[in-house]
Motif scaffolding. Structure first.
Motif, PDB file in Angstrom:
ATOM      1  N   GLN A 331       0.834  -1.209   0.000  1.00  0.00           N
ATOM      2  CA  GLN A 331       0.000   0.000   0.000  1.00  0.00           C
ATOM      3  C   GLN A 331       0.870   1.260   0.000  1.00  0.00           C
ATOM      4  OE1 GLN A 331      -2.251  -0.911   3.531  1.00  0.00           O
ATOM      5  NE2 GLN A 331      -3.949  -1.822   2.382  1.00  0.00           N
ATOM      6  N   TYR A 332       1.905   1.249   0.822  1.00  0.00           N
ATOM      7  CA  TYR A 332       2.817   2.395   0.863  1.00  0.00           C
ATOM      8  C   TYR A 332       3.526   2.573  -0.478  1.00  0.00           C
ATOM      9  CZ  TYR A 332       6.913   5.204   1.846  1.00  0.00           C
ATOM     10  OH  TYR A 332       7.890   6.169   1.789  1.00  0.00           O
ATOM     11  N   ALA A 359      -0.992   3.641   6.674  1.00  0.00           N
ATOM     12  CA  ALA A 359      -0.814   4.385   7.929  1.00  0.00           C
ATOM     13  C   ALA A 359      -1.765   3.897   9.003  1.00  0.00           C
ATOM     14  CB  ALA A 359      -1.030   5.879   7.671  1.00  0.00           C
ATOM     15  N   GLU A 360      -2.977   3.576   8.608  1.00  0.00           N
ATOM     16  CA  GLU A 360      -3.966   3.114   9.581  1.00  0.00           C
ATOM     17  C   GLU A 360      -3.631   1.735  10.146  1.00  0.00           C
ATOM     18  OE1 GLU A 360      -7.552   3.573   7.345  1.00  0.00           O
ATOM     19  OE2 GLU A 360      -7.795   5.696   7.901  1.00  0.00           O
ATOM     20  N   GLN A 361      -2.693   1.059   9.483  1.00  0.00           N
ATOM     21  CA  GLN A 361      -2.206  -0.219  10.005  1.00  0.00           C
ATOM     22  C   GLN A 361      -0.943  -0.036  10.848  1.00  0.00           C
ATOM     23  OE1 GLN A 361      -2.472  -3.868   7.599  1.00  0.00           O
ATOM     24  NE2 GLN A 361      -2.888  -2.552   5.848  1.00  0.00           N
ATOM     25  N   GLY A 362      -0.576   1.236  11.088  1.00  0.00           N
ATOM     26  CA  GLY A 362       0.581   1.508  11.918  1.00  0.00           C
ATOM     27  C   GLY A 362       1.892   1.572  11.182  1.00  0.00           C
ATOM     28  N   ALA A 394       4.058   8.502  13.679  1.00  0.00           N
ATOM     29  CA  ALA A 394       5.302   7.987  13.099  1.00  0.00           C
ATOM     30  C   ALA A 394       6.486   8.257  14.013  1.00  0.00           C
ATOM     31  CB  ALA A 394       5.536   8.609  11.727  1.00  0.00           C
ATOM     32  N   ALA A 395       6.495   9.433  14.638  1.00  0.00           N
ATOM     33  CA  ALA A 395       7.594   9.807  15.528  1.00  0.00           C
ATOM     34  C   ALA A 395       7.705   8.846  16.705  1.00  0.00           C
ATOM     35  CB  ALA A 395       7.395  11.232  16.037  1.00  0.00           C
TER      36      ALA A 395
END
Length: 470
Positions: A331-332, A359-362, A394-395
């Motif tokens: 996906q990314y 992103a929603e998967q971390g 993300a940080a």
């Protein structure tokens, strides 16, 4: 009559001798003579020969005919086989009711195979309402006679709590009974229980031992799991060659996860010579079965030109197939492709959509990318608060770029109250990983701060680092 019965017995015995010598044509002739005189065993064996196409062309109708003649004489194996023919629609019209009728007749005489098959029909709701309790009762009858598949399914029923209260220890007991008879599926299942410590004391050594027994019989699940254990050195001495060997055995049976692992082994030269072309070939086999990690890796190979001719469109195609199954790496990467217009028409909104799914998967890099889009207003409305939220996600996972950008937001007071200490904290955290932009920002930032503020920022950075030790 005495002579006739002796003649019948003689023909049947001759037929069995021919079967043992694998002369099925002569066996058929001898069995037919006995069968025509009413010998039920010969009638059953004729059915088997017709069913398997041995000594005669395969003919399910003829098989069913001879099974029926034997079944009508009360021959339990024939009754069971006739039930199977009705169940599968082989040589007769498929009819679950007739299948159950003949299975019941065989089961009532204590024939374990029929008892087991009745259990299957109740479990699947074939010809009868699905009923796990009834299924269990028939499985139990067969299992108590030592029928290994029934014992194994009893283990499964206890493991899943189907028709009975869930009980790992009972599951292990029944799996062991079947496993000790050499039933490969039960040996594999018992290995899984040992690996997970369910119903038995956890033991990787025992798990590997049972996997090996099943693997030697060709069980692909066991071959794959044994490969994993050799690769990790769990329960056995680490041995990449053995891992690759077991992966290969499972892969040759079409086992997608093993094909993928074999591709990885080829790509990295683990246990076998490094070979990008072989890696791509194995990835493709798994990918064509829909295995998302293999689809992603094949996409990477097309993107980099390793093992295949470089082809951005093919890369996008494989990324998409994996991404649509929820693979966050894919996906990314598909988001990146939409972002850059490589292999597909550039579309920032689509880029954001795919970044968001990952992103929603971390997935930290995707969270950072979504943050950047909100920070710059590309593909989404400009929104510092959203940028801050995604950068923070993300940080917290250690993404230095997100940590740096988070510091910038706090420095400028964008989407959050201006806070030099918080800004310097994030610059310091990112700097610790050697991120040059963060180092430059920190140096500039600290020229505007008091020694006390700098001390507070360093202390908070150290506390964060201690709490996030890897």
């Amino acid at each position: 009559m005495l002579f006739a019965s002796l003649a019948i017995a003689g023909d049947f015995e001759e037929g069995m001798k021919f079967v043992l010598s694998k002369d099925y044509t002569k066996a058929m002739q001898s069995f037919r003579k006995a069968a025509n005189e009413g010998n039920a065993d010969a009638q059953f064996n004729l059915g088997v020969l017709y069913s398997r196409g041995r000594g005669v062309p395969q003919d399910h109708e003829q098989a069913a005919k001879w099974y029926r003649r034997a079944a009508e004489q009360g021959d339990a194996p024939a009754q069971s086989m006739l039930g199977y023919m009705y169940l599968k629609g082989q040589g007769v019209a498929q009819d679950y009711q007739q299948a159950m009728f003949w299975y019941f007749r065989a089961a009532d005489s204590g024939y374990a195979v029929a008892q087991y098959n009745l259990g299957v029909m109740y479990a699947k709701g074939q010809g009868v309402e699905k009923d796990y309790r009834h299924a269990l009762s028939w499985y139990l009858k067969a299992a108590e006679q030592g029928h290994a598949p029934a014992q194994a399914i009893m283990g499964f029923m206890y493991l899943k709590g189907q028709g009975v209260e869930q009980d790992d220890q009972q599951a292990a007991t029944w799996y062991r009974k079947a496993a000790e008879q050499g039933y490969a599926e039960a040996q594999y299942a018992l290995g899984v229980l040992y690996a997970k410590g369910r119903g038995v004391a956890q033991s990787n050594q025992e798990a590997a031992s049972w996997y090996r027994k099943a693997a030697e019989q060709g069980n692909a699940d066991a071959q794959f799991n044994l490969g994993i254990m050799f690769a990790a050195g769990e329960g056995v001495a680490q041995d990449y060659r053995q891992a690759a060997s077991f992966y290969r055995q499972a892969a040759d049976q079409g086992y997608a996860r093993a094909q993928f692992k074999l591709g990885v082994a080829n790509a990295k030269g683990r246990g076998i010579p490094e070979d990008a072309y072989e890696a791509a070939a194995w990835y493709r086999k798994a990918a064509e079965q829909g295995y998302a990690p293999a689809q992603f890796n094949l996409g990477v190979m097309y993107a980099t030109g390793k093992g295949v001719l470089r082809d951005d469109r093919q890369a996008v195609s494989w990324y998409r197939q994996a991404a649509e199954q929820g693979d966050p790496d894919a996906q990314y990467n598909l988001g990146v492709r939409y972002d850059t217009g490589r292999g597909i028409e550039k579309d920032t909104q689509q880029a954001v959509a795919w970044y968001r799914k990952a992103a929603e998967q971390g997935y930290a890099r995707a969270q950072y990318s979504v943050g950047v889009k909100y920070d710059t207003g590309q593909g989404v409305p400009h929104d510092y608060a959203q940028a801050l939220a995604w950068y923070l996600k993300a940080a917290e996972q250690g993404h230095a770029g997100a940590q740096t950008n988070l510091g910038v937001l706090y420095y400028n007071g964008n989407g959050v109250k201006q806070d030099y200490v918080e800004a310097d904290k994030w610059f310091s955290i990112a700097s610790a990983d050697g991120y040059e932009d963060a180092k430059e920002n920190r140096e500039l930032m600290e020229k505007l701060m008091t020694p006390m503020q700098i001390g507070d920022a360093r202390r908070e950075a150290d506390e964060w680092a201690s709490a996030h030790q890897r």
